[in-house]
Design a protein around this motif. Structure first.
Motif, PDB file in Angstrom:
ATOM      1  N   ARG A 148       0.823  -1.209   0.000  1.00 38.79           N
ATOM      2  CA  ARG A 148       0.000   0.000   0.000  1.00 38.79           C
ATOM      3  C   ARG A 148       0.860   1.263   0.000  1.00 38.79           C
ATOM      4  N   ALA A 149       2.035   1.155  -0.586  1.00 41.02           N
ATOM      5  CA  ALA A 149       2.908   2.312  -0.765  1.00 41.02           C
ATOM      6  C   ALA A 149       2.628   2.918  -2.140  1.00 41.02           C
ATOM      7  N   TYR A 150       2.515   4.243  -2.191  1.00 36.69           N
ATOM      8  CA  TYR A 150       2.208   4.930  -3.443  1.00 36.69           C
ATOM      9  C   TYR A 150       3.493   5.198  -4.223  1.00 36.69           C
ATOM     10  N   LEU A 151       3.452   4.958  -5.517  1.00 37.32           N
ATOM     11  CA  LEU A 151       4.630   5.001  -6.375  1.00 37.32           C
ATOM     12  C   LEU A 151       4.609   6.242  -7.257  1.00 37.32           C
ATOM     13  N   SER A 152       5.810   6.685  -7.627  1.00 41.39           N
ATOM     14  CA  SER A 152       5.939   7.833  -8.518  1.00 41.39           C
ATOM     15  C   SER A 152       7.014   7.558  -9.565  1.00 41.39           C
ATOM     16  N   ASP A 153       7.084   6.326 -10.039  1.00 38.31           N
ATOM     17  CA  ASP A 153       8.108   5.958 -11.008  1.00 38.31           C
ATOM     18  C   ASP A 153       7.517   5.919 -12.409  1.00 38.31           C
ATOM     19  N   VAL A 154       8.392   5.962 -13.390  1.00 35.23           N
ATOM     20  CA  VAL A 154       8.022   5.860 -14.801  1.00 35.23           C
ATOM     21  C   VAL A 154       8.782   4.684 -15.396  1.00 35.23           C
ATOM     22  N   ILE A 155       8.069   3.758 -15.987  1.00 33.97           N
ATOM     23  CA  ILE A 155       8.688   2.603 -16.625  1.00 33.97           C
ATOM     24  C   ILE A 155       8.098   2.441 -18.014  1.00 33.97           C
ATOM     25  N   ILE A 156       8.902   1.908 -18.918  1.00 31.56           N
ATOM     26  CA  ILE A 156       8.514   1.826 -20.329  1.00 31.56           C
ATOM     27  C   ILE A 156       8.585   0.373 -20.771  1.00 31.56           C
ATOM     28  N   PHE A 157       7.512  -0.063 -21.411  1.00 32.09           N
ATOM     29  CA  PHE A 157       7.466  -1.433 -21.934  1.00 32.09           C
ATOM     30  C   PHE A 157       7.470  -1.367 -23.453  1.00 32.09           C
ATOM     31  N   ASP A 158       8.497  -1.933 -24.078  1.00 38.55           N
ATOM     32  CA  ASP A 158       8.605  -1.968 -25.532  1.00 38.55           C
ATOM     33  C   ASP A 158       7.769  -3.134 -26.059  1.00 38.55           C
ATOM     34  N   LEU A 159       6.748  -2.820 -26.824  1.00 37.94           N
ATOM     35  CA  LEU A 159       5.827  -3.842 -27.314  1.00 37.94           C
ATOM     36  C   LEU A 159       6.490  -4.781 -28.317  1.00 37.94           C
ATOM     37  N   LYS A 160       7.514  -4.309 -29.015  1.00 37.64           N
ATOM     38  CA  LYS A 160       8.172  -5.133 -30.016  1.00 37.64           C
ATOM     39  C   LYS A 160       9.127  -6.147 -29.390  1.00 37.64           C
ATOM     40  N   THR A 161       9.863  -5.713 -28.360  1.00 34.14           N
ATOM     41  CA  THR A 161      10.889  -6.585 -27.766  1.00 34.14           C
ATOM     42  C   THR A 161      10.469  -7.170 -26.427  1.00 34.14           C
ATOM     43  N   ALA A 162       9.334  -6.712 -25.873  1.00 31.69           N
ATOM     44  CA  ALA A 162       8.847  -7.157 -24.565  1.00 31.69           C
ATOM     45  C   ALA A 162       9.859  -6.861 -23.465  1.00 31.69           C
ATOM     46  N   HIS A 163      10.625  -5.774 -23.615  1.00 33.67           N
ATOM     47  CA  HIS A 163      11.612  -5.376 -22.614  1.00 33.67           C
ATOM     48  C   HIS A 163      11.115  -4.146 -21.854  1.00 33.67           C
ATOM     49  N   TRP A 164      11.378  -4.177 -20.536  1.00 32.80           N
ATOM     50  CA  TRP A 164      11.108  -3.019 -19.692  1.00 32.80           C
ATOM     51  C   TRP A 164      12.384  -2.192 -19.545  1.00 32.80           C
ATOM     52  N   THR A 165      12.234  -0.894 -19.567  1.00 30.45           N
ATOM     53  CA  THR A 165      13.344   0.019 -19.281  1.00 30.45           C
ATOM     54  C   THR A 165      12.840   1.111 -18.354  1.00 30.45           C
ATOM     55  N   GLN A 166      13.787   1.717 -17.649  1.00 30.72           N
ATOM     56  CA  GLN A 166      13.435   2.793 -16.720  1.00 30.72           C
ATOM     57  C   GLN A 166      14.305   4.003 -17.027  1.00 30.72           C
ATOM     58  N   PRO A 167      13.707   5.094 -17.530  1.00 31.11           N
ATOM     59  CA  PRO A 167      14.516   6.270 -17.864  1.00 31.11           C
ATOM     60  C   PRO A 167      15.007   6.975 -16.603  1.00 31.11           C
ATOM     61  N   GLU A 168      16.103   7.675 -16.749  1.00 28.52           N
ATOM     62  CA  GLU A 168      16.623   8.482 -15.638  1.00 28.52           C
ATOM     63  C   GLU A 168      15.902   9.828 -15.654  1.00 28.52           C
ATOM     64  N   LEU A 169      15.218  10.133 -14.577  1.00 28.93           N
ATOM     65  CA  LEU A 169      14.369  11.322 -14.520  1.00 28.93           C
ATOM     66  C   LEU A 169      15.078  12.458 -13.806  1.00 28.93           C
ATOM     67  N   ASN A 170      14.738  13.675 -14.212  1.00 29.70           N
ATOM     68  CA  ASN A 170      15.256  14.887 -13.592  1.00 29.70           C
ATOM     69  C   ASN A 170      14.095  15.690 -13.029  1.00 29.70           C
ATOM     70  N   GLY A 171      14.431  16.673 -12.214  1.00 27.71           N
ATOM     71  CA  GLY A 171      13.407  17.556 -11.686  1.00 27.71           C
ATOM     72  C   GLY A 171      12.720  16.994 -10.459  1.00 27.71           C
ATOM     73  N   PRO A 172      11.855  17.809  -9.855  1.00 27.85           N
ATOM     74  CA  PRO A 172      11.163  17.400  -8.622  1.00 27.85           C
ATOM     75  C   PRO A 172      10.050  16.405  -8.930  1.00 27.85           C
ATOM     76  N   ALA A 173      10.237  15.154  -8.547  1.00 28.10           N
ATOM     77  CA  ALA A 173       9.224  14.137  -8.830  1.00 28.10           C
ATOM     78  C   ALA A 173       7.945  14.452  -8.069  1.00 28.10           C
ATOM     79  N   PRO A 174       6.802  14.266  -8.683  1.00 32.64           N
ATOM     80  CA  PRO A 174       5.536  14.497  -7.977  1.00 32.64           C
ATOM     81  C   PRO A 174       5.312  13.431  -6.924  1.00 32.64           C
ATOM     82  N   ARG A 175       4.340  13.657  -6.073  1.00 29.96           N
ATOM     83  CA  ARG A 175       4.023  12.687  -5.034  1.00 29.96           C
ATOM     84  C   ARG A 175       3.583  11.368  -5.659  1.00 29.96           C
TER      85      ARG A 175
END
Length: 755
Positions: A148-175
């Motif tokens: 029950r912890a709230y998340l503020s991450d961004v993850i990307i799923f490539d539909l062609k390769t079925a691979h997940w990646t996580q970009p490096e984010l800048n700036g003040p992340a929202p809640r």
């Protein structure tokens, strides 16, 4: 500039051949026996019987096979193109387990399958959003994990390769948050509202992630909402549905106009000031809980490095600045077509410049109260596209809605309420086993691309290099100058088309029926029917390029090739409007016609064009006609639209016009359009009333609250008109509804509060 948004998750708030009418076989039978062999194009199709063979449009439920997912709560379901729907995450209410599954539904094979995925696999979550990005990726943001912890991450799923990646984010992340909304526009991921904190309070903020620089903007205040929908249209961010801080469902629509706002139009950057802001924002709770990676039922090890666990709510700054731009809201009080948000399971999606509200069956709502309604975002008026009984089987419950990017197709995913009678799986209600595909084009919607193309806001630049302003755009504004201009004017027109003479057409028009020398004129007068209208001067090159039927006919060197003249046995006004469309690609009315400009086609003309689009197999024109007739249906033209829709085989529009006629029967029967109905059509329209139906007088109708144009007892406070509506009906006994009164009637349909 009108803009479209990328569709994301939509959860519940709880060379073709001409048609038979215009085929060479049927048309050739109309060649005269004279030596000139004059060819006459086919007219409106004749109905062989009163009951048409074409059935009303009713979506068919598809039962799927394979690894069907459970009826998960707060999963993401996204249509990704190529007849595929992807589902990710969610909470199983029967096992209390949160998932990080990735499942794919092939709509052609009707089969679910578990997707083997690789890379930086995200942790389990629910209440997140998943938006289609760049056509081949899913952009997942936020949600709530099994702790029950709230998340503020961004993850990307490539539909062609079925691979997940996580970009490096800048700036003040929202809640961190869940049950929020997210929409992609102009390479920015806008995030709005949701729930957060250990006490699960409602967020009222908006921010965006610049997808070019992967930088978060700052956070602004907007409107407190969760389980809502949002989209971008016309330079505005719109929010509708969901629940507010009072935990009640609302019929308010909010919008933030961010046009000309540098904070939204410029991309986010991340520099020393932003780092200082981010540091001060989080200095009181720099340490966060560490959550051990878990392995769900998929067997995939979940990456939890991106988990942001929120601090206690008292440590969070609740007072960010108000969002830049203009913030407005509108609350709907009553309307005959206003869907009640408190009943049924609602899915709110955007399509064709409208908010669509699917009101689907639930245990506390009858099938007569389900519907598909649309809120036109230009006029802010509700209309009902279809009754729920024509779309939804009451024995099914729908849990998710997915849309294609163009907004022409919708898919509801759900399950039956009872086990199958054939002895199948008695627990089928626990799975997303069924899909209801809905073709929105059959309900009068254009789709996002065509709506954007025809939207008035795109004409901010000059219409063309020779027209600074015009209700037309680009080449259409220029070609319109040459339409129906005799050759003597220098227009270079080289072809003549005639239609059926209108009853009120002045006989003096005959002297203008030809501009050719007298000998040729005499021959052409012998070839054309006696009831031919005055000539319409056109260019055969444009007709060949824009009208496939004419191109085929002309290539065959029929008699028109030699006489340079054609007669179309349809009303003159409809024929002229049809030809004008070929020049301008527009059937819109001209808002500047009162200042001397060319008037656009009337609704009666568009109804005639609908028949012609059916005869000559022109699907684009048919969609445009159905859309305008459905939107602008009024008392004066309802009977005509009903008849022509039936002739063209447009059953949805015919039913809509019939319902309009029944609702406003006392006014419709006093219009000229009703008087012009053929006897057969008149009888058929009367039979649209069910066998036990009856006419209810004004006093009795007022007593049951039906004067607003809705069903008895529906439409809010007295339906919005009351005794005054009946008085207007009495004044109009001798004719139709006047323009001012009709406008006043429309203004009273809905009560609004503007904030």
């Amino acid at each position: 500039m009108a803009t479209l948004s990328t569709p994301g998750l939509h959860l519940p708030s709880n060379s073709p051949q001409p048609p038979s009418g215009s085929s060479y076989a049927s048309a050739s039978s109309r060649i005269s026996s004279g030596s000139n062999n004059t060819y006459v194009m086919s007219g409106s199709p004749v109905k062989s019987s009163r009951k048409r063979s074409q059935d009303n449009y009713t979506p068919k439920i598809i039962t799927t096979v394979g690894q069907k997912p459970a009826c998960l709560v707060n999963a993401s379901v996204t249509y990704v193109g190529n007849d595929q729907i992807y589902a990710f995450g969610g909470f199983d209410q029967y096992t209390d387990e949160v998932y990080n599954h990735v499942l794919k539904l092939n709509l052609v094979a009707r089969q679910w399958s578990l997707v083997d995925n690789y890379g930086d696999i995200p942790g389990v979550r629910m209440g997140h959003t998943a938006n289609l990005w760049e056509g081949d990726k899913l952009l997942v943001y936020g949600g709530e994990n099994e702790h029950r912890a709230y998340l503020s991450d961004v993850i990307i799923f490539d539909l062609k390769t079925a691979h997940w990646t996580q970009p490096e984010l800048n700036g003040p992340a929202p809640r961190g948050r869940a049950r929020h909304s997210a929409v992609i526009h102009d390479n920015k991921l806008f995030v709005l509202g949701g729930m957060t904190g250990h006490d699960s309070y409602v967020l009222d903020d908006v921010c965006y992630l610049d997808l070019k620089t992967w930088t978060w903007s700052r956070t602004w205040r907007f409107v407190p909402r969760y389980d809502h929908s949002s989209w971008v249209w016309g330079g505005k961010i719109w929010v509708f549905g969901g629940l507010g801080e009072d935990m009640e469902r609302t019929s308010e629509v909010w919008w933030l106009d961010f046009r000309n706002s540098p904070a939204f139009e410029a991309g986010s950057t991340y520099g020393p000031e932003d780092r200082a802001y981010s540091s001060s924002r989080y200095q009181n709770y720099s340490s966060s809980q560490t959550v051990q990676p878990t392995t769900g039922s998929t067997g995939y090890a979940a990456n939890s490095s991106s988990v942001q666990v929120n601090p206690p709510s008292h440590m969070i700054n609740r007072n960010p600045p108000i969002a830049p731009g203009s913030i407005s809201s509108l609350k709907f009080i009553s309307s005959p077509d206003l869907p009640t948000q408190a009943l049924g399971t609602h899915f709110h999606v955007f399509s064709s410049g409208c908010l669509l509200d699917f009101v689907t069956p639930a245990s506390v709502i009858s099938s007569f109260e389900t519907s598909l309604s649309a809120l036109d975002l230009d006029t802010l008026r509700w209309s009902k596209l279809a009754d729920g009984k024509d779309l939804f089987n009451p024995s099914y419950r729908w849990h998710y809605c997915a849309m294609n990017e163009d907004g022409t197709q919708a898919w509801l995913l759900g399950c039956p309420t009872e086990p199958p009678a054939n002895g199948g799986n008695p627990n089928s209600e626990e799975y997303l086993s069924d899909v209801l595909p809905i073709d929105l084009r059959k309900l009068g919607l254009l789709g996002n691309s065509l709506t954007l193309e025809s939207h008035s806001e795109q004409a901010k630049m000059p219409a063309s290099d020779t027209h600074a302003t015009s209700h037309l755009t680009a080449i259409g504004a220029d070609l319109a100058r040459t339409f129906d201009q005799p050759p003597a004017s220098g227009s270079s027109a080289d072809f003549i088309i005639t239609g059926e003479r209108d009853d009120e057409m002045d006989l003096s028009d005959d002297e203008h029926s030809s501009t050719t020398p007298s000998a040729s004129s005499d021959l052409q007068q012998q070839q054309q029917p006696a009831n031919a209208s005055r000539p319409i001067h056109v260019h055969k090159l444009i007709l060949q390029a824009r009208w496939p039927h004419f191109s085929r006919l002309y290539s065959a060197q029929m008699s028109e090739f030699h006489t340079k003249r054609m007669h179309i046995p349809e009303p003159y006004a409809a024929v002229r409007a049809f030809l004008y469309y070929l020049y301008t690609d527009s059937i819109a009315s001209n808002p500047n016609s009162t200042t001397g400009g060319t008037t656009g086609p009337s609704l009666e003309d568009v109804a005639g064009m609908l028949v012609m689009s059916n005869i000559y197999d022109m699907p684009r024109l048919k969609i445009l006609c159905v859309n305008r007739l459905g939107k602008e249906l009024d008392v004066e033209h309802a009977a005509c639209v009903w008849e022509r829709a039936g002739t063209a085989g447009e059953e949805w529009l015919k039913r809509r016009a019939a319902a309009f006629c029944m609702t406003h029967w006392g006014r419709v029967v006093r219009t000229q359009g009703f008087r012009n109905l053929r006897r057969r059509a008149f009888l058929e329209l009367c039979e649209e009333i069910d066998r036990d139906g009856r006419v209810v007088g004004g006093d009795e109708l007022e007593a049951v609250g039906g004067l607003g144009g809705g069903r008895f007892g529906v439409g809010g406070v007295g339906g919005g008109q009351g005794r005054e509506g009946r008085k207007r009906g009495v004044r109009d006994l001798s004719g139709g509804v006047g323009e001012d009164e009709a406008e006043a009637e429309g203004d009273e349909d809905e009560g609004m509060e503007i904030g």
